[in-house]
Motif scaffolding. Structure first.
Motif, PDB file in Angstrom:
ATOM      1  N   PRO A  56       0.823  -1.220   0.000  1.00 50.94           N
ATOM      2  CA  PRO A  56       0.000   0.000   0.000  1.00 50.94           C
ATOM      3  C   PRO A  56       0.850   1.260   0.000  1.00 50.94           C
ATOM      4  N   THR A  57       0.383   2.285  -0.696  1.00 56.84           N
ATOM      5  CA  THR A  57       1.070   3.577  -0.718  1.00 56.84           C
ATOM      6  C   THR A  57       0.021   4.683  -0.778  1.00 56.84           C
ATOM      7  N   GLN A  58       0.357   5.838  -0.230  1.00 55.96           N
ATOM      8  CA  GLN A  58      -0.509   7.019  -0.356  1.00 55.96           C
ATOM      9  C   GLN A  58       0.136   8.031  -1.317  1.00 55.96           C
ATOM     10  N   ASP A  59       1.088   7.557  -2.092  1.00 56.81           N
ATOM     11  CA  ASP A  59       1.821   8.436  -3.006  1.00 56.81           C
ATOM     12  C   ASP A  59       0.855   9.170  -3.952  1.00 56.81           C
ATOM     13  N   MET A  60       1.022  10.491  -3.996  1.00 57.40           N
ATOM     14  CA  MET A  60       0.126  11.309  -4.814  1.00 57.40           C
ATOM     15  C   MET A  60       0.194  10.955  -6.288  1.00 57.40           C
ATOM     16  N   GLY A  61       1.402  10.609  -6.733  1.00 56.31           N
ATOM     17  CA  GLY A  61       1.577  10.286  -8.153  1.00 56.31           C
ATOM     18  C   GLY A  61       0.767   9.060  -8.550  1.00 56.31           C
ATOM     19  N   VAL A  62       0.751   8.066  -7.681  1.00 63.59           N
ATOM     20  CA  VAL A  62      -0.010   6.843  -8.008  1.00 63.59           C
ATOM     21  C   VAL A  62      -1.517   7.153  -7.990  1.00 63.59           C
ATOM     22  N   TYR A  63      -1.947   7.895  -6.955  1.00 60.35           N
ATOM     23  CA  TYR A  63      -3.375   8.290  -6.929  1.00 60.35           C
ATOM     24  C   TYR A  63      -3.735   9.110  -8.165  1.00 60.35           C
ATOM     25  N   ALA A  64      -2.842  10.025  -8.543  1.00 57.77           N
ATOM     26  CA  ALA A  64      -3.124  10.882  -9.706  1.00 57.77           C
ATOM     27  C   ALA A  64      -3.300  10.017 -10.951  1.00 57.77           C
ATOM     28  N   GLU A  65      -2.455   8.995 -11.080  1.00 58.50           N
ATOM     29  CA  GLU A  65      -2.572   8.137 -12.267  1.00 58.50           C
ATOM     30  C   GLU A  65      -3.880   7.340 -12.246  1.00 58.50           C
ATOM     31  N   ILE A  66      -4.260   6.850 -11.068  1.00 58.83           N
ATOM     32  CA  ILE A  66      -5.533   6.103 -10.960  1.00 58.83           C
ATOM     33  C   ILE A  66      -6.696   7.017 -11.360  1.00 58.83           C
ATOM     34  N   MET A  67      -6.704   8.234 -10.797  1.00 59.03           N
ATOM     35  CA  MET A  67      -7.822   9.152 -11.052  1.00 59.03           C
ATOM     36  C   MET A  67      -7.866   9.561 -12.524  1.00 59.03           C
ATOM     37  N   ARG A  68      -6.676   9.804 -13.104  1.00 65.49           N
ATOM     38  CA  ARG A  68      -6.610  10.185 -14.527  1.00 65.49           C
ATOM     39  C   ARG A  68      -7.155   9.056 -15.407  1.00 65.49           C
ATOM     40  N   ARG A  69      -6.726   7.834 -15.115  1.00 70.91           N
ATOM     41  CA  ARG A  69      -7.177   6.696 -15.932  1.00 70.91           C
ATOM     42  C   ARG A  69      -8.693   6.504 -15.817  1.00 70.91           C
ATOM     43  N   ILE A  70      -9.225   6.705 -14.616  1.00 66.66           N
ATOM     44  CA  ILE A  70     -10.683   6.546 -14.445  1.00 66.66           C
ATOM     45  C   ILE A  70     -11.419   7.582 -15.283  1.00 66.66           C
ATOM     46  N   ARG A  71     -10.981   8.832 -15.199  1.00 68.36           N
ATOM     47  CA  ARG A  71     -11.671   9.888 -15.955  1.00 68.36           C
ATOM     48  C   ARG A  71     -11.457   9.721 -17.460  1.00 68.36           C
ATOM     49  N   GLU A  72     -10.248   9.334 -17.856  1.00 75.35           N
ATOM     50  CA  GLU A  72      -9.986   9.177 -19.307  1.00 75.35           C
ATOM     51  C   GLU A  72     -10.793   8.022 -19.908  1.00 75.35           C
ATOM     52  N   SER A  73     -11.226   7.093 -19.063  1.00 70.28           N
ATOM     53  CA  SER A  73     -12.047   6.000 -19.591  1.00 70.28           C
ATOM     54  C   SER A  73     -13.505   6.433 -19.739  1.00 70.28           C
ATOM     55  N   GLY A  74     -13.800   7.703 -19.400  1.00 70.80           N
ATOM     56  CA  GLY A  74     -15.160   8.220 -19.557  1.00 70.80           C
ATOM     57  C   GLY A  74     -16.056   7.871 -18.375  1.00 70.80           C
TER      58      GLY A  74
END
Ligand code: KMH
Ligand code: ZN
Length: 274
Positions: A56-74
């Motif tokens: 587990p990590t709370q790294d902002m970069g990993v969260y940012a990538e998760i959130m970006r991928r979710i939004r980019e998938s529509g």
């Protein structure tokens, strides 16, 4: 009764692929699981991040990538980040993803034994997390692992650090926290401030009966691999979406309509996406 908000806690911090090989761990897997959960009927996803080795990590970069991928998938689902992270993380580590301005973040209302560990949430830290969420305009969801935490939450609401509309989430059945029984759920619901919105996240085998009670009582439901990796006794769940789909079927049978993400936003006082 208002429409049912289904939250899907996709990954968590404790479960591994060894426990259930269908657990989404990478940002790509988490975004795919979020889309499947949304299509099955979830209007909120509760997010945790993992490093490449699965820790587990709370790294902002990993969260940012998760959130970006979710939004980019529509996917228009409401994004709720964890500030609980994993036991043993520092407050500075845990609060990081709030700076990404997700729509929601969890805010645990006190310390609790967590299996053989202690999930530490001292009052000064909780207040600081609440202030940070207020500064970034992030709606807290108040995580309640035991009854006394409701009183802690009421105190923060009175102090103006947490908005009155913040929903409560009862996490029930953690070893060390309140047990996941129907009697305990009724007690928690009756202990809430008048008009408070609530959901229940039953751990393990408590998930299904408590979720069914929430549908009937006018509460809301959290399911997902973070809390439960089984579909039924001895049978691993195939996906987070499978757990969401069962709640939608139950809600349909019980005559409770399920909220879309935008309907959930309106109920929670979050600005609409579309
Ligand atoms: N992993 C737990 C120690 C949250 O997301 O806010 C804490 C947790 C709560 O999962
Ligand atoms: Zn969590």
């Amino acid at each position: 009764m208002e429409k049912l908000i289904i939250t899907c806690a996709l990954t968590g911090a404790e479960v591994t692929k060894h426990d259930n090989p269908n657990l989404p761990v990478t940002p790509e897997e988490i975004a795919k699981a979020a889309m499947e959960a949304r299509q099955a009927g979830a209007s909120v996803v509760h997010l945790h991040a993992r490093r490449e080795d699965g820790a587990p990590t709370q790294d902002m970069g990993v969260y940012a990538e998760i959130m970006r991928r979710i939004r980019e998938s529509g996917n228009d689902v409401i994004l709720q980040v964890s500030t609980g992270g994993a036991v043993g993380m520092t407050p500075d580590e845990r609060i990081q993803p709030v700076a990404l301005r997700p729509e929601m973040a969890t805010l645990t209302m006190g310390s609790v034994n967590f299996g053989n560990d202690v999930f530490l949430n001292p009052p000064a830290m909780v207040e600081q997390f609440a202030r940070t969420m207020r500064d970034y305009d992030v709606l807290p969801e108040l995580e309640i692992f035991d009854a006394g935490m409701i009183t802690n939450a009421t105190r923060l609401i009175k102090k103006g650090l947490v908005p009155e509309r913040a929903p409560f989430d009862f996490v029930m059945g953690v070893p060390g926290g309140i047990p996941g029984t129907p009697r305990d759920l009724l007690f928690l619901v009756e202990s809430l401030p008048p008009g408070a919105r609530w959901s229940v996240a039953g751990v393990g085998r408590a998930q299904l009966p408590l979720a069914t009670m929430a549908i009937v009582l006018g509460g809301h439901v959290r399911v997902g691999f973070e809390d439960n990796i089984y579909y039924q006794k001895g049978v691993l769940a195939e996906s987070n979406a499978q757990l969401v789909a069962r709640i939608v079927r139950l809600a349909n049978e019980l005559g409770r309509e399920v909220a879309t993400p935008d309907e959930a936003r309106e109920m929670l006082g979050i600005p609409a996406k579309s």
